[in-house]
Design a protein around this motif. Sequence first.
Motif, PDB file in Angstrom:
ATOM      1  N   GLU A  20       0.819  -1.210   0.000  1.00 51.01           N
ATOM      2  CA  GLU A  20       0.000   0.000   0.000  1.00 51.01           C
ATOM      3  C   GLU A  20       0.857   1.266   0.000  1.00 51.01           C
ATOM      4  OE1 GLU A  20      -2.537  -0.216   3.419  1.00 51.01           O
ATOM      5  OE2 GLU A  20      -3.880  -1.699   2.499  1.00 51.01           O
ATOM      6  N   ASN A  21       1.973   1.209   0.732  1.00 53.13           N
ATOM      7  CA  ASN A  21       2.801   2.406   0.914  1.00 53.13           C
ATOM      8  C   ASN A  21       4.025   2.443   0.000  1.00 53.13           C
ATOM      9  OD1 ASN A  21       1.022   3.250   2.890  1.00 53.13           O
ATOM     10  ND2 ASN A  21       2.176   2.256   4.515  1.00 53.13           N
ATOM     11  N   GLY A  22       4.264   1.383  -0.746  1.00 55.93           N
ATOM     12  CA  GLY A  22       5.391   1.363  -1.673  1.00 55.93           C
ATOM     13  C   GLY A  22       6.756   1.307  -1.012  1.00 55.93           C
ATOM     14  N   SER A  23       6.820   0.774   0.180  1.00 54.60           N
ATOM     15  CA  SER A  23       8.093   0.731   0.911  1.00 54.60           C
ATOM     16  C   SER A  23       8.687  -0.676   0.963  1.00 54.60           C
ATOM     17  CB  SER A  23       7.886   1.251   2.334  1.00 54.60           C
ATOM     18  OG  SER A  23       6.952   0.416   3.021  1.00 54.60           O
ATOM     19  N   GLY A  24       8.213  -1.549   0.112  1.00 54.76           N
ATOM     20  CA  GLY A  24       8.593  -2.953   0.177  1.00 54.76           C
ATOM     21  C   GLY A  24      10.070  -3.236   0.108  1.00 54.76           C
ATOM     22  N   GLU A  25      10.781  -2.657  -0.847  1.00 56.38           N
ATOM     23  CA  GLU A  25      12.215  -2.924  -1.008  1.00 56.38           C
ATOM     24  C   GLU A  25      12.997  -2.509   0.236  1.00 56.38           C
ATOM     25  OE1 GLU A  25      13.889  -4.424  -3.494  1.00 56.38           O
ATOM     26  OE2 GLU A  25      12.081  -4.776  -4.672  1.00 56.38           O
ATOM     27  N   VAL A  27      11.818  -2.020   3.338  1.00 54.86           N
ATOM     28  CA  VAL A  27      11.421  -2.841   4.485  1.00 54.86           C
ATOM     29  C   VAL A  27      12.053  -4.227   4.370  1.00 54.86           C
ATOM     30  CG1 VAL A  27       9.466  -4.019   5.592  1.00 54.86           C
ATOM     31  CG2 VAL A  27       9.312  -1.587   5.016  1.00 54.86           C
ATOM     32  N   LEU A  28      12.063  -4.798   3.176  1.00 53.62           N
ATOM     33  CA  LEU A  28      12.680  -6.110   2.977  1.00 53.62           C
ATOM     34  C   LEU A  28      14.152  -6.074   3.356  1.00 53.62           C
ATOM     35  CD1 LEU A  28      12.443  -9.052   1.903  1.00 53.62           C
ATOM     36  CD2 LEU A  28      13.176  -8.143  -0.305  1.00 53.62           C
ATOM     37  N   ALA A  29      14.870  -5.053   2.907  1.00 53.12           N
ATOM     38  CA  ALA A  29      16.304  -4.948   3.218  1.00 53.12           C
ATOM     39  C   ALA A  29      16.531  -4.876   4.728  1.00 53.12           C
ATOM     40  CB  ALA A  29      16.896  -3.730   2.529  1.00 53.12           C
ATOM     41  N   LEU A  71      14.954   3.083  11.319  1.00 49.79           N
ATOM     42  CA  LEU A  71      13.903   2.123  10.987  1.00 49.79           C
ATOM     43  C   LEU A  71      12.937   2.729   9.979  1.00 49.79           C
ATOM     44  CD1 LEU A  71      12.774   0.476  14.332  1.00 49.79           C
ATOM     45  CD2 LEU A  71      13.212  -0.737  12.232  1.00 49.79           C
ATOM     46  N   GLU A  72      12.570   1.944   8.984  1.00 50.04           N
ATOM     47  CA  GLU A  72      11.535   2.376   8.035  1.00 50.04           C
ATOM     48  C   GLU A  72      10.229   2.557   8.817  1.00 50.04           C
ATOM     49  OE1 GLU A  72      10.887   3.090   4.699  1.00 50.04           O
ATOM     50  OE2 GLU A  72      13.051   3.300   4.688  1.00 50.04           O
ATOM     51  N   PRO A  73       9.470   3.611   8.549  1.00 45.07           N
ATOM     52  CA  PRO A  73       8.225   3.850   9.296  1.00 45.07           C
ATOM     53  C   PRO A  73       7.253   2.663   9.264  1.00 45.07           C
ATOM     54  CG  PRO A  73       8.797   5.783   8.007  1.00 45.07           C
ATOM     55  CD  PRO A  73       9.766   4.699   7.614  1.00 45.07           C
ATOM     56  N   ASP A  74       7.113   2.023   8.112  1.00 43.44           N
ATOM     57  CA  ASP A  74       6.193   0.878   8.035  1.00 43.44           C
ATOM     58  C   ASP A  74       6.688  -0.291   8.877  1.00 43.44           C
ATOM     59  OD1 ASP A  74       4.441   2.215   6.401  1.00 43.44           O
ATOM     60  OD2 ASP A  74       5.212   1.350   4.542  1.00 43.44           O
ATOM     61  N   SER A  96      10.600 -14.721   7.979  1.00 39.34           N
ATOM     62  CA  SER A  96      10.822 -15.743   6.946  1.00 39.34           C
ATOM     63  C   SER A  96       9.611 -15.849   6.026  1.00 39.34           C
ATOM     64  CB  SER A  96      11.111 -17.091   7.607  1.00 39.34           C
ATOM     65  OG  SER A  96      11.292 -18.086   6.648  1.00 39.34           O
ATOM     66  N   SER A  97       8.430 -15.851   6.608  1.00 42.39           N
ATOM     67  CA  SER A  97       7.203 -15.920   5.824  1.00 42.39           C
ATOM     68  C   SER A  97       7.033 -14.667   4.971  1.00 42.39           C
ATOM     69  CB  SER A  97       5.999 -16.100   6.754  1.00 42.39           C
ATOM     70  OG  SER A  97       4.820 -16.255   6.015  1.00 42.39           O
ATOM     71  N   PHE A  98       7.380 -13.511   5.522  1.00 42.80           N
ATOM     72  CA  PHE A  98       7.289 -12.264   4.761  1.00 42.80           C
ATOM     73  C   PHE A  98       8.205 -12.312   3.536  1.00 42.80           C
ATOM     74  CE2 PHE A  98       9.130  -8.042   3.875  1.00 42.80           C
ATOM     75  CZ  PHE A  98       8.004  -7.431   3.368  1.00 42.80           C
ATOM     76  N   GLU A  99       9.438 -12.776   3.732  1.00 37.76           N
ATOM     77  CA  GLU A  99      10.374 -12.871   2.606  1.00 37.76           C
ATOM     78  C   GLU A  99       9.795 -13.763   1.511  1.00 37.76           C
ATOM     79  OE1 GLU A  99      14.520 -13.776   3.421  1.00 37.76           O
ATOM     80  OE2 GLU A  99      14.313 -12.798   5.363  1.00 37.76           O
ATOM     81  N   ASN A 100       9.292 -14.924   1.899  1.00 32.66           N
ATOM     82  CA  ASN A 100       8.714 -15.844   0.916  1.00 32.66           C
ATOM     83  C   ASN A 100       7.544 -15.210   0.175  1.00 32.66           C
ATOM     84  OD1 ASN A 100      10.539 -17.873   1.547  1.00 32.66           O
ATOM     85  ND2 ASN A 100       9.192 -18.784   3.073  1.00 32.66           N
ATOM     86  N   GLN A 101       6.667 -14.533   0.904  1.00 36.10           N
ATOM     87  CA  GLN A 101       5.508 -13.895   0.286  1.00 36.10           C
ATOM     88  C   GLN A 101       5.935 -12.730  -0.614  1.00 36.10           C
ATOM     89  OE1 GLN A 101       2.350 -12.940   3.065  1.00 36.10           O
ATOM     90  NE2 GLN A 101       2.700 -14.840   4.189  1.00 36.10           N
ATOM     91  N   TRP A 102       6.944 -11.971  -0.195  1.00 38.27           N
ATOM     92  CA  TRP A 102       7.421 -10.837  -0.990  1.00 38.27           C
ATOM     93  C   TRP A 102       7.983 -11.326  -2.323  1.00 38.27           C
ATOM     94  CZ3 TRP A 102       7.251  -5.810  -1.666  1.00 38.27           C
ATOM     95  CH2 TRP A 102       8.192  -5.218  -2.485  1.00 38.27           C
ATOM     96  N   TYR A 103       8.837 -12.342  -2.248  1.00 40.67           N
ATOM     97  CA  TYR A 103       9.445 -12.858  -3.476  1.00 40.67           C
ATOM     98  C   TYR A 103       8.389 -13.502  -4.377  1.00 40.67           C
ATOM     99  CZ  TYR A 103      14.112 -11.882  -1.727  1.00 40.67           C
ATOM    100  OH  TYR A 103      15.232 -11.256  -1.269  1.00 40.67           O
TER     101      TYR A 103
END
Length: 187
Positions: A20-25, A27-29, A71-74, A96-103
């Motif tokens: 929603e906020n476009g901060s994925g990259e 936040v992932l890092a 820290l990223e706000p999200d 771990s689950s977030f990484e899998n879902q993101w990829y």
Amino acid sequence: MNTGIIAQRYAEALLKLVLENGSGERVLAQEIILSKSLRSVPQMRRTLEDYAVLDSQKMSVFASALSPEPLEPDLEKFLRLVLKKERVDYLIYIFSSFENQWYSYNRILRGVLFVPQMDSEAEELARQAKDIILSHTGKKLELEVVVKPDLIGGFIIEVGDHLLDGSVKRQLDIIRRQFVVRNRRIV
């Protein structure tokens, strides 16, 4: 409640938030750094899981793990939710689950390429593997190249649940088995 279900639900919430906020990259890092810290620094986990430690102090622990980067706000918002709901002990699984879902959402496969030495051949092999995966699956391949000196030659590549062993050792094993079968004796 099951650890996997909890981790998946929280990871889905984080994924939805970053999309929603476009901060994925970003936040992932940061999530990857925090996840590695949690896995490699037992004292950090003990501090975060200690109910006597205040949530503000726990947030400081997260911030210090990413220092000097803030820290990223999200991610900060998400971590505050995790602390409020007392789910810190599930954090490694959530990450771990977030990484899998993101990829998966971004149609990216992750893999590891094992080579005997890092040279131009290894780089070319990695590029070819990425091209082949993209043409066959339509997904990008994020490939980690690992130097494994005990490989005599060739390569081994793991992508998801698939393994392609093109090492010299494997080829020699195949030849040895063929020799045994043809000569019907034990070597």
